[in-house]
Design a protein around this motif. Structure first.
Motif, PDB file in Angstrom:
ATOM      1  N   SER A 236      47.128  26.125  32.079  1.00 12.64           N
ATOM      2  CA  SER A 236      47.415  26.701  30.762  1.00 12.64           C
ATOM      3  C   SER A 236      46.218  27.432  30.170  1.00 12.64           C
ATOM      4  CB  SER A 236      47.869  25.593  29.807  1.00 12.64           C
ATOM      5  OG  SER A 236      46.826  24.649  29.594  1.00 12.64           O
ATOM      6  N   ARG A 237      45.066  27.324  30.805  1.00 16.26           N
ATOM      7  CA  ARG A 237      43.854  27.942  30.269  1.00 16.26           C
ATOM      8  C   ARG A 237      43.325  29.080  31.136  1.00 16.26           C
ATOM      9  NH1 ARG A 237      44.165  22.774  28.566  1.00 16.26           N
ATOM     10  NH2 ARG A 237      43.349  22.269  26.487  1.00 16.26           N
ATOM     11  N   VAL A 238      44.088  29.475  32.132  1.00 16.22           N
ATOM     12  CA  VAL A 238      43.647  30.550  33.027  1.00 16.22           C
ATOM     13  C   VAL A 238      44.664  31.683  33.030  1.00 16.22           C
ATOM     14  CG1 VAL A 238      42.392  28.945  34.512  1.00 16.22           C
ATOM     15  CG2 VAL A 238      44.759  29.546  35.064  1.00 16.22           C
ATOM     16  N   LEU A 239      44.199  32.851  33.427  1.00 16.18           N
ATOM     17  CA  LEU A 239      45.081  34.007  33.610  1.00 16.18           C
ATOM     18  C   LEU A 239      45.463  34.048  35.086  1.00 16.18           C
ATOM     19  CD1 LEU A 239      46.199  36.305  31.853  1.00 16.18           C
ATOM     20  CD2 LEU A 239      44.312  37.727  32.643  1.00 16.18           C
ATOM     21  N   ARG A 240      46.740  33.839  35.370  1.00 16.91           N
ATOM     22  CA  ARG A 240      47.183  33.655  36.756  1.00 16.91           C
ATOM     23  C   ARG A 240      47.656  34.960  37.383  1.00 16.91           C
ATOM     24  NH1 ARG A 240      51.313  29.013  39.078  1.00 16.91           N
ATOM     25  NH2 ARG A 240      51.951  30.097  40.984  1.00 16.91           N
ATOM     26  N   PHE A 241      47.238  35.191  38.634  1.00 18.35           N
ATOM     27  CA  PHE A 241      47.700  36.331  39.427  1.00 18.35           C
ATOM     28  C   PHE A 241      48.239  35.809  40.754  1.00 18.35           C
ATOM     29  CE2 PHE A 241      44.685  38.243  36.524  1.00 18.35           C
ATOM     30  CZ  PHE A 241      45.265  39.462  36.204  1.00 18.35           C
ATOM     31  N   ASP A 242      49.489  36.145  41.046  1.00 19.58           N
ATOM     32  CA  ASP A 242      50.105  35.734  42.304  1.00 19.58           C
ATOM     33  C   ASP A 242      50.003  36.869  43.325  1.00 19.58           C
ATOM     34  OD1 ASP A 242      51.723  33.005  41.959  1.00 19.58           O
ATOM     35  OD2 ASP A 242      51.811  34.110  40.056  1.00 19.58           O
ATOM     36  N   PHE A 243      49.358  36.594  44.435  1.00 18.13           N
ATOM     37  CA  PHE A 243      49.156  37.582  45.488  1.00 18.13           C
ATOM     38  C   PHE A 243      50.334  37.561  46.456  1.00 18.13           C
ATOM     39  CE2 PHE A 243      45.164  37.499  43.581  1.00 18.13           C
ATOM     40  CZ  PHE A 243      44.344  38.495  44.078  1.00 18.13           C
TER      41      PHE A 243
ATOM     42  N   ILE B 171      32.314  33.392  33.051  1.00 15.87           N
ATOM     43  CA  ILE B 171      33.667  33.677  33.542  1.00 15.87           C
ATOM     44  C   ILE B 171      33.924  32.826  34.784  1.00 15.87           C
ATOM     45  CG2 ILE B 171      35.136  35.406  34.663  1.00 15.87           C
ATOM     46  CD1 ILE B 171      34.002  37.484  32.827  1.00 15.87           C
ATOM     47  N   PHE B 172      35.101  32.225  34.832  1.00 11.87           N
ATOM     48  CA  PHE B 172      35.510  31.444  35.999  1.00 11.87           C
ATOM     49  C   PHE B 172      36.590  32.211  36.764  1.00 11.87           C
ATOM     50  CE2 PHE B 172      34.005  28.150  33.067  1.00 11.87           C
ATOM     51  CZ  PHE B 172      33.193  27.395  33.897  1.00 11.87           C
ATOM     52  N   ILE B 173      36.484  32.187  38.096  1.00 12.77           N
ATOM     53  CA  ILE B 173      37.524  32.759  38.946  1.00 12.77           C
ATOM     54  C   ILE B 173      37.876  31.715  39.998  1.00 12.77           C
ATOM     55  CG2 ILE B 173      38.230  34.701  40.382  1.00 12.77           C
ATOM     56  CD1 ILE B 173      35.910  36.313  39.274  1.00 12.77           C
ATOM     57  N   PHE B 174      39.105  31.231  39.933  1.00 10.69           N
ATOM     58  CA  PHE B 174      39.574  30.224  40.877  1.00 10.69           C
ATOM     59  C   PHE B 174      40.496  30.877  41.907  1.00 10.69           C
ATOM     60  CE2 PHE B 174      39.492  27.480  36.848  1.00 10.69           C
ATOM     61  CZ  PHE B 174      38.160  27.137  37.039  1.00 10.69           C
ATOM     62  N   ALA B 175      40.404  30.414  43.148  1.00 10.07           N
ATOM     63  CA  ALA B 175      41.292  30.892  44.218  1.00 10.07           C
ATOM     64  C   ALA B 175      41.904  29.688  44.912  1.00 10.07           C
ATOM     65  CB  ALA B 175      40.526  31.749  45.213  1.00 10.07           C
TER      66      ALA B 175
ATOM     67  N   ARG C 148      39.084  43.872  27.731  1.00 11.69           N
ATOM     68  CA  ARG C 148      39.914  42.687  27.469  1.00 11.69           C
ATOM     69  C   ARG C 148      39.844  41.746  28.673  1.00 11.69           C
ATOM     70  NH1 ARG C 148      43.727  43.480  23.436  1.00 11.69           N
ATOM     71  NH2 ARG C 148      45.183  42.083  24.494  1.00 11.69           N
ATOM     72  N   VAL C 149      38.654  41.268  28.976  1.00 12.94           N
ATOM     73  CA  VAL C 149      38.440  40.412  30.149  1.00 12.94           C
ATOM     74  C   VAL C 149      38.578  38.947  29.758  1.00 12.94           C
ATOM     75  CG1 VAL C 149      36.833  39.762  31.980  1.00 12.94           C
ATOM     76  CG2 VAL C 149      36.901  42.127  31.148  1.00 12.94           C
ATOM     77  N   HIS C 150      39.501  38.260  30.418  1.00  9.74           N
ATOM     78  CA  HIS C 150      39.736  36.836  30.164  1.00  9.74           C
ATOM     79  C   HIS C 150      38.550  36.023  30.672  1.00  9.74           C
ATOM     80  CE1 HIS C 150      42.076  33.030  30.057  1.00  9.74           C
ATOM     81  NE2 HIS C 150      42.829  33.673  29.192  1.00  9.74           N
ATOM     82  N   HIS C 151      38.400  34.811  30.142  1.00 12.73           N
ATOM     83  CA  HIS C 151      37.256  33.985  30.552  1.00 12.73           C
ATOM     84  C   HIS C 151      37.542  33.174  31.814  1.00 12.73           C
ATOM     85  CE1 HIS C 151      39.676  31.044  28.289  1.00 12.73           C
ATOM     86  NE2 HIS C 151      39.111  30.132  29.049  1.00 12.73           N
ATOM     87  N   ALA C 152      38.821  33.119  32.250  1.00 12.44           N
ATOM     88  CA  ALA C 152      39.137  32.342  33.449  1.00 12.44           C
ATOM     89  C   ALA C 152      40.339  32.952  34.159  1.00 12.44           C
ATOM     90  CB  ALA C 152      39.427  30.884  33.092  1.00 12.44           C
ATOM     91  N   PHE C 153      40.229  33.107  35.492  1.00 11.24           N
ATOM     92  CA  PHE C 153      41.293  33.705  36.303  1.00 11.24           C
ATOM     93  C   PHE C 153      41.693  32.723  37.399  1.00 11.24           C
ATOM     94  CE2 PHE C 153      38.787  37.134  34.566  1.00 11.24           C
ATOM     95  CZ  PHE C 153      39.716  38.097  34.197  1.00 11.24           C
ATOM     96  N   LEU C 154      42.954  32.780  37.776  1.00 12.72           N
ATOM     97  CA  LEU C 154      43.433  32.018  38.928  1.00 12.72           C
ATOM     98  C   LEU C 154      44.134  32.975  39.871  1.00 12.72           C
ATOM     99  CD1 LEU C 154      44.055  29.365  40.447  1.00 12.72           C
ATOM    100  CD2 LEU C 154      46.175  29.215  39.111  1.00 12.72           C
TER     101      LEU C 154
END
Length: 314
Positions: free
Chosen positions: A168-175, A151-155, A36-42
């Motif tokens: 609204s189009r990314v899966l967000r992770f707060d570090f 796949i996009f990964i934004f930092a 279940r890998v999303h196409h875009a991460f933040l």
């Protein structure tokens, strides 16, 4: 062989090596295992907490073709990435490639190509908040309907500067900021591996100055080792390198203030100046010292939440 800085040498290679970001590591590992890998991460958070490192770990893991633990470090995809020649994992700096033309040339034109070795073509954009509004708009369509192999990964350190249409189009992770305990344990492990003798007080001051950033802690450790050219790191040596002062000095200054002893305070400050200490850092540390005293005076329960060495508490 060229010297490799501590922050690079001890950069985590897999999810199990990540410190303080277990919530991110566990979620990403579960998503990969379940397909279940999303196409875009933040990945967002303060400096030096592992955002870009986690992006690289995720990219390596997704494209690893090894049959055992991923990333294996032995398959063609892992080897290409380690050598900096990967054509499937592309990394860009948002601060250097801000304009719409750069984004169109570097990314939008690239997404049409299929991966050569791994399963995905992965685009890592660091400091993505630096991209201009027009560049975000150009990226929006691709981000909204990306090819299945992309796949996009934004930092970023400033997620508030990213347009809501992108968020609204990314899966967000707060570090999270790392606690002093987590930094101290990691520094102790690295010192043991490097054959460096140290003590809890020295590691505590490094962790305190790092202010939640593992990268800053490792850079300070590098600085201390280089300055003293030895394999022994003591509390006094760390204070000397960082231009900091012992808490006993703050105690003396506070007592002088409470007694309204102007001459004693001036003499102490003169002593600090002659030792070459950083006065800006001195004021910051003294303010922190006063804050800790207020918490300790207010409640023992509050004191238990303070990340300070046991000797300092007493």
């Amino acid at each position: 062989m060229a010297y490799v800085a501590m922050a690079r040498k001890w950069r985590p290679y897999s999810f199990k090596d990540m410190v303080g970001q277990e919530h991110v590591a566990t979620t990403l590992q579960n998503a990969i295992e379940e397909g279940r890998v999303h196409h875009a991460f933040l990945f967002t958070g303060t400096r030096g907490v592992g955002k870009t490192t986690s992006a690289r770990i995720l990219a390596r893991t997704l494209n690893c073709t090894g049959e055992s633990e991923r990333p294996c470090g032995k398959c063609p995809s892992c080897k290409d990435f380690a050598s900096g020649s990967s054509v499937d994992i592309l990394e860009f700096d948002g601060a250097s490639n801000t304009g719409v033309d750069k984004i169109r040339d570097l990314i939008i034109e690239q997404v049409q190509y299929h991966p050569m070795i791994g399963k995905y073509r992965i685009f890592i954009i660091d400091e993505v908040h630096m991209i201009t509004g027009s560049a975000f708009n150009a990226l929006l369509k691709t981000l909204e309907e990306p090819p299945p192999h992309v796949i996009f990964i934004f930092a970023t350190t400033e997620a508030n500067k990213i347009p809501q249409t992108i968020l609204s189009r990314v899966l967000r992770f707060d570090f999270k900021r790392l606690s002093q305990t987590q930094i101290i344990e990691r520094l102790r492990f690295i010192c043991n591996e490097e054959g460096i003798t140290t003590d809890n007080e020295a590691l505590s001051i490094l962790a305190e100055k790092a202010d939640g950033s593992m990268r800053d802690a490792l850079s300070l450790l590098d600085q201390c080792i280089a300055f003293h050219l030895g394999r022994e790191l003591t509390y006094d040596k760390v204070l000397d390198v960082l231009g900091a002062v012992d808490t006993e000095v703050f105690s003396r200054l506070l007592r002088g203030v409470l007694k309204k002893d102007v001459l004693a305070c001036i003499a102490l400050l003169e002593e600090v100046v002659m030792q070459g200490r950083d006065l800006t850092q001195f004021v910051t540390d003294f303010t922190w010292y006063l804050r800790n005293l207020l918490l300790a005076k207010a409640s023992e329960e509050l004191m238990d939440t303070m990340e300070i060495p046991t000797d300092y508490r007493e």
